[in-house]
Scaffold this motif. Structure first.
Motif, PDB file in Angstrom:
ATOM      1  N   VAL A 166      49.080  27.716 -66.630  1.00  0.00           N
ATOM      2  CA  VAL A 166      50.305  26.920 -66.532  1.00  0.00           C
ATOM      3  C   VAL A 166      51.399  27.687 -67.263  1.00  0.00           C
ATOM      4  CG1 VAL A 166      51.399  24.748 -67.206  1.00  0.00           C
ATOM      5  CG2 VAL A 166      49.023  24.751 -66.415  1.00  0.00           C
ATOM      6  N   GLU A 167      52.507  27.932 -66.581  1.00  0.00           N
ATOM      7  CA  GLU A 167      53.569  28.759 -67.169  1.00  0.00           C
ATOM      8  C   GLU A 167      54.937  28.113 -66.971  1.00  0.00           C
ATOM      9  OE1 GLU A 167      55.314  33.332 -66.871  1.00  0.00           O
ATOM     10  OE2 GLU A 167      53.472  32.765 -65.827  1.00  0.00           O
TER      11      GLU A 167
ATOM     12  N   VAL B 238      52.038  27.114 -61.562  1.00  0.00           N
ATOM     13  CA  VAL B 238      50.625  26.929 -61.903  1.00  0.00           C
ATOM     14  C   VAL B 238      49.803  27.836 -61.004  1.00  0.00           C
ATOM     15  CG1 VAL B 238      48.703  25.318 -62.076  1.00  0.00           C
ATOM     16  CG2 VAL B 238      51.027  24.500 -62.477  1.00  0.00           C
ATOM     17  N   ARG B 239      48.834  28.541 -61.593  1.00  0.00           N
ATOM     18  CA  ARG B 239      47.943  29.392 -60.819  1.00  0.00           C
ATOM     19  C   ARG B 239      46.498  28.985 -61.084  1.00  0.00           C
ATOM     20  NH1 ARG B 239      51.845  32.632 -62.782  1.00  0.00           N
ATOM     21  NH2 ARG B 239      50.568  33.201 -64.601  1.00  0.00           N
ATOM     22  N   ILE B 240      45.726  28.890 -60.007  1.00  0.00           N
ATOM     23  CA  ILE B 240      44.300  28.601 -60.085  1.00  0.00           C
ATOM     24  C   ILE B 240      43.566  29.853 -59.628  1.00  0.00           C
ATOM     25  CG2 ILE B 240      42.425  27.212 -59.147  1.00  0.00           C
ATOM     26  CD1 ILE B 240      44.439  24.925 -58.891  1.00  0.00           C
ATOM     27  N   ASP B 241      42.888  30.486 -60.567  1.00  0.00           N
ATOM     28  CA  ASP B 241      42.260  31.786 -60.285  1.00  0.00           C
ATOM     29  C   ASP B 241      43.261  32.745 -59.657  1.00  0.00           C
ATOM     30  OD1 ASP B 241      39.857  31.085 -61.393  1.00  0.00           O
ATOM     31  OD2 ASP B 241      38.909  30.533 -59.500  1.00  0.00           O
ATOM     32  N   GLY B 242      44.481  32.722 -60.182  1.00  0.00           N
ATOM     33  CA  GLY B 242      45.511  33.668 -59.770  1.00  0.00           C
ATOM     34  C   GLY B 242      46.396  33.237 -58.625  1.00  0.00           C
TER      35      GLY B 242
ATOM     36  N   MET C 239      50.620  18.331 -60.622  1.00  0.00           N
ATOM     37  CA  MET C 239      51.284  19.592 -60.271  1.00  0.00           C
ATOM     38  C   MET C 239      50.277  20.735 -60.172  1.00  0.00           C
ATOM     39  SD  MET C 239      55.049  19.555 -62.115  1.00  0.00           S
ATOM     40  CE  MET C 239      54.537  19.072 -63.761  1.00  0.00           C
ATOM     41  N   VAL C 240      49.243  20.705 -60.996  1.00  0.00           N
ATOM     42  CA  VAL C 240      48.192  21.730 -60.892  1.00  0.00           C
ATOM     43  C   VAL C 240      47.578  21.704 -59.495  1.00  0.00           C
ATOM     44  CG1 VAL C 240      45.898  22.415 -61.715  1.00  0.00           C
ATOM     45  CG2 VAL C 240      47.665  21.753 -63.367  1.00  0.00           C
TER      46      VAL C 240
ATOM     47  N   PHE D 156      50.233  26.978 -70.990  1.00  0.00           N
ATOM     48  CA  PHE D 156      48.911  27.053 -71.591  1.00  0.00           C
ATOM     49  C   PHE D 156      47.919  27.558 -70.542  1.00  0.00           C
ATOM     50  CE2 PHE D 156      49.299  22.682 -70.005  1.00  0.00           C
ATOM     51  CZ  PHE D 156      48.137  22.517 -69.276  1.00  0.00           C
ATOM     52  N   THR D 157      46.733  27.946 -70.999  1.00  0.00           N
ATOM     53  CA  THR D 157      45.686  28.437 -70.115  1.00  0.00           C
ATOM     54  C   THR D 157      44.404  27.660 -70.373  1.00  0.00           C
ATOM     55  OG1 THR D 157      46.631  30.662 -70.052  1.00  0.00           O
ATOM     56  CG2 THR D 157      44.310  30.444 -69.436  1.00  0.00           C
ATOM     57  N   VAL D 158      43.770  27.190 -69.306  1.00  0.00           N
ATOM     58  CA  VAL D 158      42.471  26.520 -69.409  1.00  0.00           C
ATOM     59  C   VAL D 158      41.417  27.541 -68.987  1.00  0.00           C
ATOM     60  CG1 VAL D 158      41.089  24.526 -68.736  1.00  0.00           C
ATOM     61  CG2 VAL D 158      43.595  24.348 -68.774  1.00  0.00           C
TER      62      VAL D 158
END
Length: 321
Positions: free
Chosen positions: A4-5, A58-62, A46-47, A22-24
């Motif tokens: 999340v940026e 937001v990026r999920i695995d990039g 939003m994720v 933040f990063t999970v």
């Protein structure tokens, strides 16, 4: 991994999420905490691409969620256990999800067994209790065997056995190297489940740290000491540079010294101790202290005259969760 940026979401003049970064990470259970109205649910939406950010990404695995092929194979989520077709059975609810994501039919039976719903698989979901609905929602999240899992209030409606089960499940998923992101208001359960915490208030990031560091930095830990030689013990503790506080009933509370050191000091001076017990601050205490200025909705306590008194101040404003 979830990245999340600079994530921001505005509803008119209301800023629900304000520049979150933040990063999970995989391999741990990350707890997502915040008071009501802090923006947790909005962030999770939003994720998953359900709400469009006003700014940030937001990026999920990039990749953004919308660019994932077969998204249920990448990320599984439980945001609302009621988001299902009540006229469908548990089996057919999951089968529809499987067929739309290229997931084998056999996987439906597997996840029904995992969540304990095999016996009611052919019953319509509208007759399910809240706890059964939660289990069905968790089955949907697990359906694609994803590497990333998101749960919003997963223990709602579950009995003690169910709560223990979901806690064990989340820890097991993280131990397999998966990314587990869970939001909950149940602090006692989060303290037993989460390894890492992301805490927000009024849409802003307040903490991104391990569970142990969060409690250590945001709440008081002390040692409780009781002795029939109280005055002598006070003198010894003060001479050693500690600051004992009298707590009533002959009890002293000592900050800044380990129980072992206090015991050794007492023994060296021939002081008898009737109690020597370290008291670790709770997650709830640490959370309350950190978020005290970010609480948007305050209850009011009834006064003895029958009116209502302010139980901590409050502000108006629309609710965004």
């Amino acid at each position: 991994m979830i990245e999340v940026e600079g994530l921001t979401k505005r509803y008119g003049e209301k800023v629900a999420v304000n520049g979150l970064t933040f990063t999970v990470r995989p391999g741990v259970v990350t707890g997502f905490l915040g008071p009501n109205g802090s923006g947790k649910s909005t962030t999770m939406r939003m994720v998953l691409g359900l709400d469009r950010p006003s700014a940030g990404a937001v990026r999920i695995d990039g990749l953004p969620y919308g660019r994932l092929q077969d998204p249920l194979r990448h990320v599984g989520a439980l945001l609302d256990a009621k988001a299902l077709h009540g006229g469908r059975s548990a089996f057919h609810h999951l089968l529809a999800l499987a067929q739309s994501n290229g997931i084998p039919r056999s996987r439906v039976d597997e996840v029904l067994d995992t969540v304990g719903l095999t016996a009611v698989a052919r019953k319509k979901a509208r007759g399910f209790s809240l706890g059964m609905g939660q289990r069905l929602g968790i089955a949907g999240a697990l359906l694609g065997d994803p590497r990333i899992l998101m749960f919003d209030e997963p223990v709602n409606g579950l009995d003690p056995e169910g709560i223990h089960w979901i806690r064990t499940l989340m820890k097991s998923l993280a131990a397999q190297g998966r990314t587990v992101f869970v939001s909950s208001h149940l602090m006692s359960e989060m303290a037993l489940t989460a390894d890492h915490l992301v805490v927000i208030g009024q849409g802003r990031l307040l903490a991104d740290t391990s569970m142990a560091d969060f409690i250590r930095h945001n709440a008081r830990s002390y040692v409780r000491v009781r002795s029939p030689q109280r005055e002598q013990l006070l003198d010894v503790l003060r001479a050693a540079g500690t600051v004992p506080v009298e707590a009533g009933g002959g009890v002293l509370e000592v900050d800044g010294a380990a129980a072992e050191r206090i015991g050794e000091l007492a023994a060296r001076h021939g002081i008898v101790l009737h109690e020597l017990s370290p008291r670790q601050a709770s997650l709830e205490e640490a959370f309350m202290r950190l978020t005290a200025e970010s609480v948007e909705y305050h209850a009011r306590a009834e006064t003895s005259s029958g009116g209502w008194g302010d139980a901590g101040g409050g502000r108006g404003g629309g609710k965004v969760t």
